[in-house]
Design a protein around this motif. Sequence first.
Motif, PDB file in Angstrom:
ATOM      1  N   MET A  52       0.851  -1.165   0.000  1.00 13.41           N
ATOM      2  CA  MET A  52       0.000   0.000   0.000  1.00 13.41           C
ATOM      3  C   MET A  52       0.900   1.231   0.000  1.00 13.41           C
ATOM      4  SD  MET A  52      -3.046   1.130   2.613  1.00 13.41           S
ATOM      5  CE  MET A  52      -2.057   1.239   4.070  1.00 13.41           C
ATOM      6  N   LEU A  53       0.524   2.172  -0.828  1.00 11.98           N
ATOM      7  CA  LEU A  53       1.231   3.442  -0.909  1.00 11.98           C
ATOM      8  C   LEU A  53       0.322   4.557  -0.413  1.00 11.98           C
ATOM      9  CD1 LEU A  53       2.626   3.112  -4.542  1.00 11.98           C
ATOM     10  CD2 LEU A  53       3.911   2.766  -2.441  1.00 11.98           C
ATOM     11  N   ILE A  54       0.861   5.433   0.417  1.00 15.18           N
ATOM     12  CA  ILE A  54       0.135   6.622   0.851  1.00 15.18           C
ATOM     13  C   ILE A  54       1.014   7.820   0.523  1.00 15.18           C
ATOM     14  CG2 ILE A  54      -0.941   7.877   2.745  1.00 15.18           C
ATOM     15  CD1 ILE A  54      -1.341   5.246   4.182  1.00 15.18           C
ATOM     16  N   GLU A  55       0.470   8.729  -0.265  1.00 16.83           N
ATOM     17  CA  GLU A  55       1.221   9.901  -0.715  1.00 16.83           C
ATOM     18  C   GLU A  55       2.535   9.495  -1.391  1.00 16.83           C
ATOM     19  OE1 GLU A  55       0.307  13.339  -0.721  1.00 16.83           O
ATOM     20  OE2 GLU A  55      -1.541  12.241  -0.491  1.00 16.83           O
ATOM     21  N   GLY A  56       2.480   8.369  -2.131  1.00 19.58           N
ATOM     22  CA  GLY A  56       3.630   7.914  -2.897  1.00 19.58           C
ATOM     23  C   GLY A  56       4.668   7.140  -2.114  1.00 19.58           C
ATOM     24  N   ALA A  57       4.500   7.006  -0.806  1.00 19.32           N
ATOM     25  CA  ALA A  57       5.453   6.278   0.030  1.00 19.32           C
ATOM     26  C   ALA A  57       4.869   4.920   0.419  1.00 19.32           C
ATOM     27  CB  ALA A  57       5.780   7.074   1.284  1.00 19.32           C
ATOM     28  N   GLU A  58       5.674   3.875   0.288  1.00 16.55           N
ATOM     29  CA  GLU A  58       5.215   2.538   0.659  1.00 16.55           C
ATOM     30  C   GLU A  58       5.142   2.437   2.183  1.00 16.55           C
ATOM     31  OE1 GLU A  58       6.055  -1.701  -1.154  1.00 16.55           O
ATOM     32  OE2 GLU A  58       7.742  -1.021   0.061  1.00 16.55           O
ATOM     33  N   VAL A  59       3.948   2.157   2.696  1.00 14.81           N
ATOM     34  CA  VAL A  59       3.759   2.022   4.139  1.00 14.81           C
ATOM     35  C   VAL A  59       3.487   0.580   4.545  1.00 14.81           C
ATOM     36  CG1 VAL A  59       2.973   4.393   4.464  1.00 14.81           C
ATOM     37  CG2 VAL A  59       1.301   2.605   4.012  1.00 14.81           C
ATOM     38  N   LEU A  60       3.092  -0.239   3.589  1.00 20.32           N
ATOM     39  CA  LEU A  60       2.803  -1.643   3.862  1.00 20.32           C
ATOM     40  C   LEU A  60       3.155  -2.458   2.630  1.00 20.32           C
ATOM     41  CD1 LEU A  60       1.542  -3.483   6.046  1.00 20.32           C
ATOM     42  CD2 LEU A  60      -0.655  -3.134   4.940  1.00 20.32           C
ATOM     43  N   PRO A  61       4.345  -3.098   2.622  1.00 16.89           N
ATOM     44  CA  PRO A  61       4.774  -3.796   1.413  1.00 16.89           C
ATOM     45  C   PRO A  61       3.929  -5.026   1.084  1.00 16.89           C
ATOM     46  CG  PRO A  61       6.364  -4.100   3.180  1.00 16.89           C
ATOM     47  CD  PRO A  61       5.343  -3.128   3.678  1.00 16.89           C
ATOM     48  N   SER A  62       3.476  -5.750   2.086  1.00 13.96           N
ATOM     49  CA  SER A  62       2.615  -6.912   1.846  1.00 13.96           C
ATOM     50  C   SER A  62       1.880  -7.238   3.143  1.00 13.96           C
ATOM     51  CB  SER A  62       3.414  -8.122   1.371  1.00 13.96           C
ATOM     52  OG  SER A  62       4.309  -8.538   2.379  1.00 13.96           O
ATOM     53  N   LEU A  63       0.712  -7.809   2.995  1.00 17.58           N
ATOM     54  CA  LEU A  63      -0.079  -8.153   4.175  1.00 17.58           C
ATOM     55  C   LEU A  63      -0.958  -9.342   3.854  1.00 17.58           C
ATOM     56  CD1 LEU A  63      -1.185  -7.501   7.041  1.00 17.58           C
ATOM     57  CD2 LEU A  63      -2.869  -6.047   5.923  1.00 17.58           C
ATOM     58  N   ASP A  64      -0.915 -10.338   4.701  1.00 20.13           N
ATOM     59  CA  ASP A  64      -1.818 -11.483   4.637  1.00 20.13           C
ATOM     60  C   ASP A  64      -2.743 -11.332   5.844  1.00 20.13           C
ATOM     61  OD1 ASP A  64      -3.076 -13.975   4.993  1.00 20.13           O
ATOM     62  OD2 ASP A  64      -1.403 -15.026   4.064  1.00 20.13           O
ATOM     63  N   ILE A  65      -3.966 -10.868   5.604  1.00 21.39           N
ATOM     64  CA  ILE A  65      -4.901 -10.568   6.689  1.00 21.39           C
ATOM     65  C   ILE A  65      -5.181 -11.795   7.538  1.00 21.39           C
ATOM     66  CG2 ILE A  65      -7.248  -9.793   7.267  1.00 21.39           C
ATOM     67  CD1 ILE A  65      -7.145  -8.093   4.708  1.00 21.39           C
ATOM     68  N   VAL A  66      -5.395 -12.939   6.908  1.00 22.99           N
ATOM     69  CA  VAL A  66      -5.707 -14.158   7.660  1.00 22.99           C
ATOM     70  C   VAL A  66      -4.518 -14.567   8.526  1.00 22.99           C
ATOM     71  CG1 VAL A  66      -6.310 -16.598   7.463  1.00 22.99           C
ATOM     72  CG2 VAL A  66      -7.400 -14.927   5.969  1.00 22.99           C
ATOM     73  N   ARG A  67      -3.320 -14.492   7.983  1.00 26.01           N
ATOM     74  CA  ARG A  67      -2.129 -14.845   8.764  1.00 26.01           C
ATOM     75  C   ARG A  67      -1.915 -13.857   9.911  1.00 26.01           C
ATOM     76  NH1 ARG A  67       2.694 -15.340   5.204  1.00 26.01           N
ATOM     77  NH2 ARG A  67       1.821 -17.382   4.804  1.00 26.01           N
ATOM     78  N   GLU A  68      -2.173 -12.598   9.664  1.00 20.96           N
ATOM     79  CA  GLU A  68      -1.925 -11.547  10.653  1.00 20.96           C
ATOM     80  C   GLU A  68      -2.980 -11.521  11.758  1.00 20.96           C
ATOM     81  OE1 GLU A  68       0.554  -8.168  11.676  1.00 20.96           O
ATOM     82  OE2 GLU A  68       0.761  -9.457   9.928  1.00 20.96           O
ATOM     83  N   ALA A  69      -4.258 -11.639  11.388  1.00 22.23           N
ATOM     84  CA  ALA A  69      -5.335 -11.449  12.366  1.00 22.23           C
ATOM     85  C   ALA A  69      -6.209 -12.681  12.572  1.00 22.23           C
ATOM     86  CB  ALA A  69      -6.219 -10.281  11.940  1.00 22.23           C
ATOM     87  N   GLY A  70      -6.282 -13.555  11.570  1.00 19.68           N
ATOM     88  CA  GLY A  70      -7.174 -14.702  11.639  1.00 19.68           C
ATOM     89  C   GLY A  70      -8.333 -14.541  10.668  1.00 19.68           C
ATOM     90  N   LYS A  71      -8.964 -15.635  10.326  1.00 11.44           N
ATOM     91  CA  LYS A  71     -10.071 -15.604   9.365  1.00 11.44           C
ATOM     92  C   LYS A  71     -11.293 -14.921   9.980  1.00 11.44           C
ATOM     93  CE  LYS A  71     -12.611 -18.486   6.184  1.00 11.44           C
ATOM     94  NZ  LYS A  71     -12.805 -19.830   5.646  1.00 11.44           N
ATOM     95  N   SER A 122      -2.886   2.084  11.370  1.00  8.46           N
ATOM     96  CA  SER A 122      -2.912   3.553  11.404  1.00  8.46           C
ATOM     97  C   SER A 122      -1.608   4.095  10.842  1.00  8.46           C
ATOM     98  CB  SER A 122      -3.069   4.054  12.841  1.00  8.46           C
ATOM     99  OG  SER A 122      -4.292   3.647  13.381  1.00  8.46           O
ATOM    100  N   TYR A 123      -1.725   5.176  10.068  1.00  6.84           N
ATOM    101  CA  TYR A 123      -0.563   5.829   9.478  1.00  6.84           C
ATOM    102  C   TYR A 123      -0.761   7.333   9.570  1.00  6.84           C
ATOM    103  CZ  TYR A 123      -0.045   1.188   7.535  1.00  6.84           C
ATOM    104  OH  TYR A 123       0.060  -0.179   7.402  1.00  6.84           O
ATOM    105  N   THR A 124       0.309   8.045   9.835  1.00 10.34           N
ATOM    106  CA  THR A 124       0.279   9.504   9.840  1.00 10.34           C
ATOM    107  C   THR A 124       1.107   9.977   8.653  1.00 10.34           C
ATOM    108  OG1 THR A 124       0.104   9.553  12.254  1.00 10.34           O
ATOM    109  CG2 THR A 124       0.841  11.571  11.165  1.00 10.34           C
ATOM    110  N   VAL A 125       0.492  10.772   7.801  1.00 14.36           N
ATOM    111  CA  VAL A 125       1.170  11.277   6.605  1.00 14.36           C
ATOM    112  C   VAL A 125       0.875  12.761   6.441  1.00 14.36           C
ATOM    113  CG1 VAL A 125       1.092   9.051   5.399  1.00 14.36           C
ATOM    114  CG2 VAL A 125      -0.739  10.699   5.063  1.00 14.36           C
ATOM    115  N   ALA A 126       1.747  13.415   5.707  1.00 16.10           N
ATOM    116  CA  ALA A 126       1.533  14.830   5.376  1.00 16.10           C
ATOM    117  C   ALA A 126       0.991  14.920   3.951  1.00 16.10           C
ATOM    118  CB  ALA A 126       2.841  15.603   5.486  1.00 16.10           C
TER     119      ALA A 126
END
Length: 63
Positions: free
Chosen positions: A1-20, A27-31
């Motif tokens: 995921m890119l926010i304002e052109g900067a990569e903030v999350l290169p990859s994410l597996d929701i099920v692996r991270e949080a569960g099915k 949360s991200y803070t950007v200008a």
Amino acid sequence: MLIEGAEVLPSLDIVREAGKGVALKRSYTVAVTDGTLDIDFTAGQGKSLVSAVRVTDRPDLAG
């Protein structure tokens, strides 16, 4: 995921991270300097999934 052109999350597996069927919150803070918040989602495998985006103003961070 890119926010304002900067990569903030290169990859994410929701099920692996949080569960099915479990919500995952990030949360991200950007200008934003051009008046438009740019968010880009891409899927490496499968499909991108976004259920909600919350945007708040942070006047304490204003320059």
